[in-house]
Design an enzyme around this catalytic site. Structure first.
Site, mmCIF file in Angstrom:
data_model
loop_
_atom_site.group_PDB
_atom_site.id
_atom_site.type_symbol
_atom_site.label_atom_id
_atom_site.label_comp_id
_atom_site.label_asym_id
_atom_site.label_seq_id
_atom_site.Cartn_x
_atom_site.Cartn_y
_atom_site.Cartn_z
ATOM 1 N N GLU A 146 2.785 5.063 4.214
ATOM 2 C CA GLU A 146 2.287 6.161 5.053
ATOM 3 C C GLU A 146 1.855 5.524 6.354
ATOM 4 O O GLU A 146 0.801 4.891 6.427
ATOM 5 C CB GLU A 146 1.087 6.848 4.380
ATOM 6 C CG GLU A 146 1.393 7.546 3.076
ATOM 7 C CD GLU A 146 2.205 8.815 3.252
ATOM 8 O OE1 GLU A 146 2.612 9.143 4.378
ATOM 9 O OE2 GLU A 146 2.452 9.474 2.231
ATOM 10 N N THR B 246 1.983 -3.536 10.043
ATOM 11 C CA THR B 246 1.558 -3.987 8.708
ATOM 12 C C THR B 246 2.517 -3.456 7.646
ATOM 13 O O THR B 246 2.875 -4.182 6.706
ATOM 14 C CB THR B 246 0.113 -3.542 8.407
ATOM 15 O OG1 THR B 246 -0.720 -3.915 9.496
ATOM 16 C CG2 THR B 246 -0.416 -4.185 7.155
ATOM 17 N N GLY B 247 2.943 -2.209 7.805
ATOM 18 C CA GLY B 247 3.903 -1.634 6.853
ATOM 19 C C GLY B 247 5.182 -2.466 6.801
ATOM 20 O O GLY B 247 5.738 -2.715 5.724
ATOM 21 N N CYS C 221 -3.336 9.953 11.557
ATOM 22 C CA CYS C 221 -1.911 9.624 11.671
ATOM 23 C C CYS C 221 -1.096 10.845 12.053
ATOM 24 O O CYS C 221 -0.112 10.746 12.775
ATOM 25 C CB CYS C 221 -1.419 9.046 10.359
ATOM 26 S SG CYS C 221 -1.856 10.103 8.970
ATOM 27 N N GLU D 182 -11.356 -3.430 5.813
ATOM 28 C CA GLU D 182 -12.567 -4.256 5.910
ATOM 29 C C GLU D 182 -13.664 -3.581 6.742
ATOM 30 O O GLU D 182 -14.805 -3.985 6.709
ATOM 31 C CB GLU D 182 -12.246 -5.646 6.479
ATOM 32 C CG GLU D 182 -11.474 -5.683 7.780
ATOM 33 C CD GLU D 182 -9.948 -5.645 7.596
ATOM 34 O OE1 GLU D 182 -9.457 -4.854 6.766
ATOM 35 O OE2 GLU D 182 -9.261 -6.396 8.299
ATOM 36 N N GLU E 89 1.529 5.446 19.688
ATOM 37 C CA GLU E 89 0.364 6.036 19.036
ATOM 38 C C GLU E 89 -0.901 5.433 19.637
ATOM 39 O O GLU E 89 -1.102 4.223 19.579
ATOM 40 C CB GLU E 89 0.436 5.732 17.539
ATOM 41 C CG GLU E 89 -0.624 6.426 16.742
ATOM 42 C CD GLU E 89 -0.535 6.091 15.254
ATOM 43 O OE1 GLU E 89 -0.400 4.901 14.924
ATOM 44 O OE2 GLU E 89 -0.617 7.024 14.436
ATOM 45 N N GLY F 126 -1.332 2.805 6.682
ATOM 46 C CA GLY F 126 -1.793 1.998 7.805
ATOM 47 C C GLY F 126 -0.771 1.970 8.918
ATOM 48 O O GLY F 126 0.018 2.907 9.072
HETATM 49 P P1 NAD Z 1 -3.693 -1.573 9.607
HETATM 50 O O1 NAD Z 1 -2.260 -1.614 9.284
HETATM 51 O O2 NAD Z 1 -4.229 -2.551 10.554
HETATM 52 O O3 NAD Z 1 -4.570 -1.737 8.298
HETATM 53 C C1 NAD Z 1 -4.402 -0.912 7.161
HETATM 54 C C2 NAD Z 1 -4.807 -1.699 5.935
HETATM 55 O O4 NAD Z 1 -3.890 -2.783 5.779
HETATM 56 C C3 NAD Z 1 -6.189 -2.329 6.021
HETATM 57 O O5 NAD Z 1 -6.792 -2.294 4.742
HETATM 58 C C4 NAD Z 1 -5.888 -3.753 6.418
HETATM 59 O O6 NAD Z 1 -6.878 -4.672 6.045
HETATM 60 C C5 NAD Z 1 -4.593 -4.007 5.656
HETATM 61 N N1 NAD Z 1 -3.760 -5.069 6.198
HETATM 62 C C6 NAD Z 1 -3.722 -5.544 7.466
HETATM 63 N N2 NAD Z 1 -2.819 -6.561 7.562
HETATM 64 C C7 NAD Z 1 -2.267 -6.709 6.341
HETATM 65 C C8 NAD Z 1 -1.271 -7.570 5.800
HETATM 66 N N3 NAD Z 1 -0.650 -8.468 6.538
HETATM 67 N N4 NAD Z 1 -0.935 -7.427 4.499
HETATM 68 C C9 NAD Z 1 -1.528 -6.505 3.727
HETATM 69 N N5 NAD Z 1 -2.495 -5.674 4.172
HETATM 70 C C10 NAD Z 1 -2.863 -5.764 5.460
HETATM 71 O O7 NAD Z 1 -3.969 -0.081 10.053
HETATM 72 P P2 NAD Z 1 -5.361 0.510 10.525
HETATM 73 O O8 NAD Z 1 -5.575 0.060 11.918
HETATM 74 O O9 NAD Z 1 -6.418 0.249 9.523
HETATM 75 O O10 NAD Z 1 -5.055 2.066 10.464
HETATM 76 C C11 NAD Z 1 -4.511 2.759 11.522
HETATM 77 C C12 NAD Z 1 -3.064 3.046 11.274
HETATM 78 O O11 NAD Z 1 -2.891 3.706 10.028
HETATM 79 C C13 NAD Z 1 -2.488 3.979 12.310
HETATM 80 O O12 NAD Z 1 -1.253 3.507 12.760
HETATM 81 C C14 NAD Z 1 -2.323 5.281 11.552
HETATM 82 O O13 NAD Z 1 -1.334 6.114 12.055
HETATM 83 C C15 NAD Z 1 -2.041 4.828 10.191
HETATM 84 N N6 NAD Z 1 -2.417 5.858 9.215
HETATM 85 C C16 NAD Z 1 -1.438 6.523 8.541
HETATM 86 C C17 NAD Z 1 -1.762 7.533 7.651
HETATM 87 C C18 NAD Z 1 -0.694 8.302 6.896
HETATM 88 O O14 NAD Z 1 -1.005 8.900 5.889
HETATM 89 N N7 NAD Z 1 0.540 8.297 7.340
HETATM 90 C C19 NAD Z 1 -3.094 7.853 7.435
HETATM 91 C C20 NAD Z 1 -4.063 7.162 8.131
HETATM 92 C C21 NAD Z 1 -3.704 6.153 9.013
#
Ligand code: NAD
Length: 472
Positions: free
Chosen positions: A247, A229-230, A281, A175, A376, A225
């Protein structure tokens, strides 16, 4: 103020509730546009469009699909300045960084377009009176959920192989950074990807992201993410019995051995923890250094970090919350007795601009069990930890909940190979720190996730195998 809607079935679509969310430019703290705040009704419309498009998309011959990929890559390059402006307005990234990421995003379509039509099945020699073969088939509708740190690149990284494998997609970008994903969907439609092949629904994770994973017609989800959340998505996917690519985060170790080229290692180490202001990440945020060169490395590291220009080489943190969170970690590190070699401060630029800028920060005198060494941070922060021998280096590197990447700096090729084998991570860099290639499979072990993006490997995660046995 500019307003951004969903992209569903090949055109713009207003949110069903009529609600919008503000998007802030983190370089100034100012609201730059409003985006549709979607819900499960919007997801249902997008998934219906994607489902309707599945069969027509599968009917497009491979070479014609490959040509669409080339056309999209070309359109992205032609639109690069515009895409960069959009990305910069929501992330505050330096222009050169934004342009580099857009070029990288276009390369995904070059690469996966080139793989369309390559042989993907086997014939199996089972018995003389049987002809047995395997083929890879698309799942149907793939849901893609992306974060904010490398927005267009992460969308392209998942969508290009998903589409190349014959799926249609519904994307839910962060968002905080929706604009370039919407623009990508528009460009895909303009160059001829059929209506409904590439859909984007905007809004929060709790509403739109969760509804996407829960939708009964979504057959596979690719998520990039955070770990929490994962995990939440994993529970829904387990209930629905659908595959996931996860990821997630990292706390990656970068190991400098006594025989390393110290100057090259220090340059790599600074890049590893400061690139994108540490919001990567795969950032190298635990620097493990052989005891005999620890002080030399720290002195050079501090000197090199001082040359990183905040606002020019690295941008701000993404949100006010993330800015506050990193400052909380400064207190945590201090409370745990870490010695601050440099940084631990909000940048002067933050006061001048209202942006969320943090100075590169280096901690020493801390061991691997401290929170700052385990969690992290997602800011330009590194901890330096000494080790006595190879065994201790490997033990420290592996003593982490995460397993995304690791770096090894040594002139001894036997050591490089032996250590690489023993690291419990998805990828190892030796005498370099780079995740740049579209061709290299990328993904995590342990809490860093599962499944792989990038490379031909990703195609396996966006398709499923069917085996056909024919009695002759
Ligand atoms: P986040 O998990 O908060 O959000 C990621 C996405 O998930 C966003 O689009 C968000 O709106 C959505 N989301 C949030 N809650 C959700 C739910 N309950 N159900 C479904 N979707 C939901 O992560 P962030 O803060 O946006 O990103 C940072 C994180 O991402 C860090 O931990 C980073 O390490 C990780 N990351 C990993 C990689 C990789 O390739 N391994 C790459 C970039 C970032």
């Amino acid at each position: 103020m500019e307003q951004l809607d969903h992209w569903i079935g090949g055109s713009s679509a207003a949110p069903s509730r009529g609600d919008y969310l503000g998007v802030t430019n983190p370089a100034s703290g100012v609201t730059v546009r409003r985006i549709a705040s979607g819900d499960s009704v919007d997801i249902a419309a997008a998934v219906a469009a994607a489902s309707d498009a599945t069969e027509p998309w599968r009917q497009v011959p491979g070479l014609a699909r490959a040509r669409l990929f080339s056309d999209l890559a070309r359109a992205m390059r032609a639109d690069a300045q515009h895409l960069a402006l959009l990305e910069i307005s929501e992330t505050g990234k330096p222009e050169s960084v934004a342009l580099g990421e857009i070029e990288g995003s276009a390369t995904y379509f070059d690469f996966y377009g080139g793989l369309i039509g390559m042989p993907v099945g086997d014939t199996l020699d089972v018995a003389p009176d049987q002809h047995v073969y395997t083929r890879r088939e698309p799942f149907g509708v793939v849901g893609v959920i992306t974060p904010w740190n490398v927005p267009l690149n992460q969308a392209a990284r998942a969508c290009a192989p998903a589409l190349a494998a014959g799926n249609t997609v519904v994307v839910k970008p962060s968002e905080y950074t929706s604009s370039t994903t919407i623009r990508l969907a528009q460009l895909a439609t303009e160059v001829g990807f059929g209506p409904g092949v590439f859909n984007v629904v905007l809004g929060t994770g709790a509403e739109v992201g969760a509804a996407l994973v829960e939708h009964p017609d979504v057959a596979k989800v690719a998520f990039t993410g955070s770990v929490p959340t994962g995990r939440a998505i994993g529970k829904i996917a387990a209930e629905r019995i659908i595959p996931l690519t996860l990821e997630l985060g990292g706390k990656s170790a970068n190991i400098i051995f006594a025989d390393a080229d110290v100057d090259a290692a220090v340059a790599g180490a600074v890049q590893a923890f400061t690139a994108n202001a540490g919001q990567v990440c795969s950032a190298g945020t635990r620097l493990l250094v052989h005891r005999s060169i620890h002080d030399e490395v720290v002195a050079k590291l501090v000197e090199r970090a001082a040359s990183v220009r905040v606002g020019e080489d690295i941008g701000p943190l993404i949100t006010r919350d993330q800015f506050a969170r990193v400052q909380e970690y400064f207190k945590v590190a201090e409370a745990d007795g870490a010695h601050t070699e440099t940084g631990g401060t909000v940048s002067e630029l933050a006061e001048e601009t209202g942006g969320f800028y943090i100075d590169p920060t280096i901690y020493t005198s801390i061991d691997n069990s401290a929170r700052i060494a385990r969690e992290e941070v997602f800011g330009p922060v590194v901890v330096v930890i000494p080790f006595a021998d190879d065994a201790e280096a490997v033990a420290l590197a592996n003593e982490s909940d995460y397993g995304l990447v690791a770096g090894v700096w040594t002139r001894d090729v036997s050591r490089a190979l032996t250590i690489s084998d023993r690291l419990r991570v998805g990828q190892v860099f030796v005498n370099t720190w780079s995740t740049a290639s579209v061709q290299t499979p990328f993904g995590g072990w342990k809490n860093s996730g599962y499944g792989r993006e990038k490379g031909s490997e990703a195609l396996h995660h966006y398709s499923q195998v069917k085996c056909v046995t024919i009695k002759l």
